[in-house]
Design a protein around this motif. Structure first.
Motif, PDB file in Angstrom:
ATOM      1  N   SER A 156       9.544  16.181  -1.312  1.00 23.75           N
ATOM      2  CA  SER A 156       9.496  17.217  -0.272  1.00 23.75           C
ATOM      3  C   SER A 156       9.181  16.933   0.818  1.00 23.75           C
ATOM      4  O   SER A 156       8.650  16.280   1.947  1.00 23.75           O
ATOM      5  CB  SER A 156       7.877  18.041  -0.924  1.00 23.75           C
ATOM      6  OG  SER A 156       7.204  18.907   0.376  1.00 23.75           O
ATOM      7  N   ASP A 157       9.428  18.188   2.099  1.00 24.75           N
ATOM      8  CA  ASP A 157       9.261  18.143   3.691  1.00 24.75           C
ATOM      9  C   ASP A 157       7.674  17.892   3.785  1.00 24.75           C
ATOM     10  O   ASP A 157       7.722  17.733   5.119  1.00 24.75           O
ATOM     11  CB  ASP A 157      10.264  18.566   4.927  1.00 24.75           C
ATOM     12  CG  ASP A 157      11.446  18.021   4.415  1.00 24.75           C
ATOM     13  OD1 ASP A 157      11.595  17.015   3.772  1.00 24.75           O
ATOM     14  OD2 ASP A 157      12.787  19.238   4.392  1.00 24.75           O
ATOM     15  N   VAL A 158       7.032  18.620   2.617  1.00 18.45           N
ATOM     16  CA  VAL A 158       5.735  18.616   3.514  1.00 18.45           C
ATOM     17  C   VAL A 158       4.597  17.281   3.374  1.00 18.45           C
ATOM     18  O   VAL A 158       5.168  16.756   2.279  1.00 18.45           O
ATOM     19  CB  VAL A 158       5.118  19.873   2.386  1.00 18.45           C
ATOM     20  CG1 VAL A 158       3.461  20.242   2.662  1.00 18.45           C
ATOM     21  CG2 VAL A 158       5.298  21.148   2.723  1.00 18.45           C
ATOM     22  N   GLY A 159       4.187  17.355   4.557  1.00 15.69           N
ATOM     23  CA  GLY A 159       3.164  15.722   4.024  1.00 15.69           C
ATOM     24  C   GLY A 159       1.436  15.915   4.128  1.00 15.69           C
ATOM     25  O   GLY A 159       0.882  17.387   4.433  1.00 15.69           O
ATOM     26  N   PHE A 160       1.068  15.695   3.638  1.00 13.07           N
ATOM     27  CA  PHE A 160      -0.698  15.817   3.312  1.00 13.07           C
ATOM     28  C   PHE A 160      -0.984  14.397   3.654  1.00 13.07           C
ATOM     29  O   PHE A 160      -0.597  12.671   3.760  1.00 13.07           O
ATOM     30  CB  PHE A 160      -0.634  15.602   1.919  1.00 13.07           C
ATOM     31  CG  PHE A 160       0.190  16.850   0.962  1.00 13.07           C
ATOM     32  CD1 PHE A 160       0.141  18.125   1.528  1.00 13.07           C
ATOM     33  CD2 PHE A 160       0.879  16.771   0.056  1.00 13.07           C
ATOM     34  CE1 PHE A 160       1.037  18.804   1.445  1.00 13.07           C
ATOM     35  CE2 PHE A 160       2.092  17.155   0.189  1.00 13.07           C
ATOM     36  CZ  PHE A 160       1.442  18.978   0.605  1.00 13.07           C
ATOM     37  N   HIS A 161      -2.524  13.844   3.712  1.00 11.79           N
ATOM     38  CA  HIS A 161      -3.065  12.843   3.649  1.00 11.79           C
ATOM     39  C   HIS A 161      -3.665  12.425   2.787  1.00 11.79           C
ATOM     40  O   HIS A 161      -4.048  10.781   2.589  1.00 11.79           O
ATOM     41  CB  HIS A 161      -3.962  12.884   4.885  1.00 11.79           C
ATOM     42  CG  HIS A 161      -3.211  13.582   5.846  1.00 11.79           C
ATOM     43  ND1 HIS A 161      -3.605  12.470   7.289  1.00 11.79           N
ATOM     44  CD2 HIS A 161      -2.759  14.497   6.684  1.00 11.79           C
ATOM     45  CE1 HIS A 161      -2.605  12.674   8.595  1.00 11.79           C
ATOM     46  NE2 HIS A 161      -2.446  14.470   7.994  1.00 11.79           N
ATOM     47  N   THR A 162      -4.212  12.935   1.465  1.00 10.04           N
ATOM     48  CA  THR A 162      -5.144  11.999   1.220  1.00 10.04           C
ATOM     49  C   THR A 162      -4.554  12.775  -0.655  1.00 10.04           C
ATOM     50  O   THR A 162      -4.669  13.973  -0.800  1.00 10.04           O
ATOM     51  CB  THR A 162      -6.554  12.040   0.843  1.00 10.04           C
ATOM     52  OG1 THR A 162      -7.451  11.570  -0.316  1.00 10.04           O
ATOM     53  CG2 THR A 162      -6.654  13.817   1.340  1.00 10.04           C
ATOM     54  N   LEU A 163      -4.688  12.368  -1.570  1.00  7.88           N
ATOM     55  CA  LEU A 163      -3.785  12.289  -2.766  1.00  7.88           C
ATOM     56  C   LEU A 163      -5.046  11.631  -3.879  1.00  7.88           C
ATOM     57  O   LEU A 163      -5.716  10.711  -3.906  1.00  7.88           O
ATOM     58  CB  LEU A 163      -2.282  11.844  -2.552  1.00  7.88           C
ATOM     59  CG  LEU A 163      -2.001  11.738  -4.260  1.00  7.88           C
ATOM     60  CD1 LEU A 163      -1.408  13.255  -4.516  1.00  7.88           C
ATOM     61  CD2 LEU A 163      -0.384  11.118  -4.290  1.00  7.88           C
ATOM     62  N   ASP A 164      -5.310  12.690  -5.346  1.00  4.16           N
ATOM     63  CA  ASP A 164      -5.732  11.859  -6.919  1.00  4.16           C
ATOM     64  C   ASP A 164      -5.492  12.360  -7.788  1.00  4.16           C
ATOM     65  O   ASP A 164      -4.551  13.635  -7.809  1.00  4.16           O
ATOM     66  CB  ASP A 164      -6.851  12.717  -5.753  1.00  4.16           C
ATOM     67  CG  ASP A 164      -8.499  10.971  -6.782  1.00  4.16           C
ATOM     68  OD1 ASP A 164      -7.242  10.125  -7.756  1.00  4.16           O
ATOM     69  OD2 ASP A 164      -9.455  11.903  -7.271  1.00  4.16           O
ATOM     70  N   CYS A 165      -4.941  11.158  -9.191  1.00  2.00           N
ATOM     71  CA  CYS A 165      -4.377  11.697 -10.114  1.00  2.00           C
ATOM     72  C   CYS A 165      -5.743  11.915 -10.985  1.00  2.00           C
ATOM     73  O   CYS A 165      -6.348  10.592 -10.554  1.00  2.00           O
ATOM     74  CB  CYS A 165      -3.116  11.528 -10.020  1.00  2.00           C
ATOM     75  SG  CYS A 165      -1.902  12.292  -8.744  1.00  2.00           S
TER      76      CYS A 165
END
Length: 356
Positions: free
Chosen positions: A329-338
């Motif tokens: 994806s070209d959409v970016g985010f700053h924080t991630l959790d699974c």
């Protein structure tokens, strides 16, 4: 270095990546890049989210800062992101909530970053109905960036940019009810280095071990096996620079981990932006990204990385332990959790939240 922490205030995207349709199991198939697609909704257009903790596929907490100078906010969902509740503590104007660590849908600690008294920790045990301020920094040159808790939730650490040439570490032994500054005799000289409060995951814990990343004069990964009293520092393999270094860390177990970073001055350059470890101590440069990496998480047998700076961002996945990455994806985010139940959440700015 306060300048590094302060510069990370560009608008963000917030996205929640919820459960995939494959049943959760130890041998569940890896998600294919073609299966990964973001769907976005707006939670609060005035907030820039950088703190995130996902409890399970239904419950997650996000924290941020106002884009217009208003109060920082905390939001919680208990229905997989269908609705979000504003559960913010009082007196938040001018604060910047960069990290949240949740034990469940009732208990969470939130970190506000900044120099001096701007660095604070708040704690709730009733889902955000009431909050207690459990720490307020009194050292003018300290600047706390991120925190994490050990398994069980009783012991935890928070890390500040160096004070007198050494990173400052804060510790709790009562679940975040109180915090104490640890002695720095076991901290290597850190002159010229700093943390990046990009995602709330510049410090992370797995098992009995803790790690945090640095940038600035050197790009290193610091490792402690004794609850933050002593640390060893290893070159991360990610290039250092004034706005470059390690931005986030994730561990599948105390031996297997990934570090992600890049350079905010060149966000489209993801060369050497990832590094991996197989023993928890030594780090090797891994596959290149096509965007910077601000945070990472393990999703079943795959690894997901997200990052964004201004108009440049992206989301990538690796199915070979970080040796190669595919941008899905070209959409970016700053924080991630699974989470263990197979759900992933990501959060960012402009008040947006989404699902996969």
């Amino acid at each position: 270095m306060r300048t590094l922490s302060k510069t990370l205030t560009v608008p963000l995207y917030a996205v929640a990546l919820v459960a995939l349709t494959v049943p959760v199991a130890a041998a569940a198939p890896r998600p294919a890049p073609a299966d990964l697609e973001w769907s976005v909704q707006t939670v609060d257009a005035d907030q820039s989210f950088r703190g995130l903790d996902a409890v399970d596929r239904d419950t997650a907490w996000v924290t941020g800062a106002s884009l217009s100078g208003g109060p920082a906010k905390v939001y919680r969902t208990g229905d997989a992101g269908a609705t979000w509740q504003d559960v913010s503590p009082p007196g938040r104007t001018g604060l910047n909530f960069r990290d949240v660590e949740a034990e469940d849908d009732r208990t969470a600690s939130v970190l506000a970053i900044g120099e001096g008294e701007a660095s604070r920790i708040y704690r709730t045990t009733d889902g955000g109905a009431t909050w207690t301020e459990t720490f307020r920094n009194t050292e003018p040159t300290a600047f706390y960036n991120c925190m994490d808790f050990y398994p069980g939730g009783k012991q935890g650490l928070a890390v500040s940019d160096p004070v007198d040439g050494r990173f400052r570490v804060l510790a709790t032994a009562d679940g975040g009810r109180s915090w104490q500054v640890l002695p720095d005799a076991g901290m290597p000289d850190s002159t010229g280095e700093a943390n990046f409060s990009a995602s709330g995951d510049c410090l992370t814990v797995s098992g009995r071990d803790a790690w945090f990343g640095s940038g600035g004069a050197r790009s290193r990964i610091f490792h402690s096996t004794d609850r933050g009293l002593t640390w060893t520092a290893t070159d991360s393999g990610i290039p250092a620079g004034e706005a470059a270094g390690v931005f986030g860390l994730a561990f599948a177990n105390p031996n297997q981990g990934v570090a992600v970073g890049g350079d905010f001055a060149a966000p489209a350059n993801g060369v050497d932006a990832t590094s991996t470890t197989r023993d928890g101590d030594s780090w090797s440069s891994a596959g290149d990204l096509t965007h910077l990496g601000e945070d990472a998480a393990y999703l079943r047998r795959s690894t997901v990385v997200v990052g964004e700076s201004g108009a440049v961002g992206g989301s990538s996945v690796s199915t070979d332990g970080g040796r190669t990455w595919t941008r899905f994806s070209d959409v970016g985010f700053h924080t991630l959790d699974c989470t263990r139940d197979g759900s992933c959440w990501a959060a960012g700015g402009r008040g947006r939240v989404g699902t996969l």
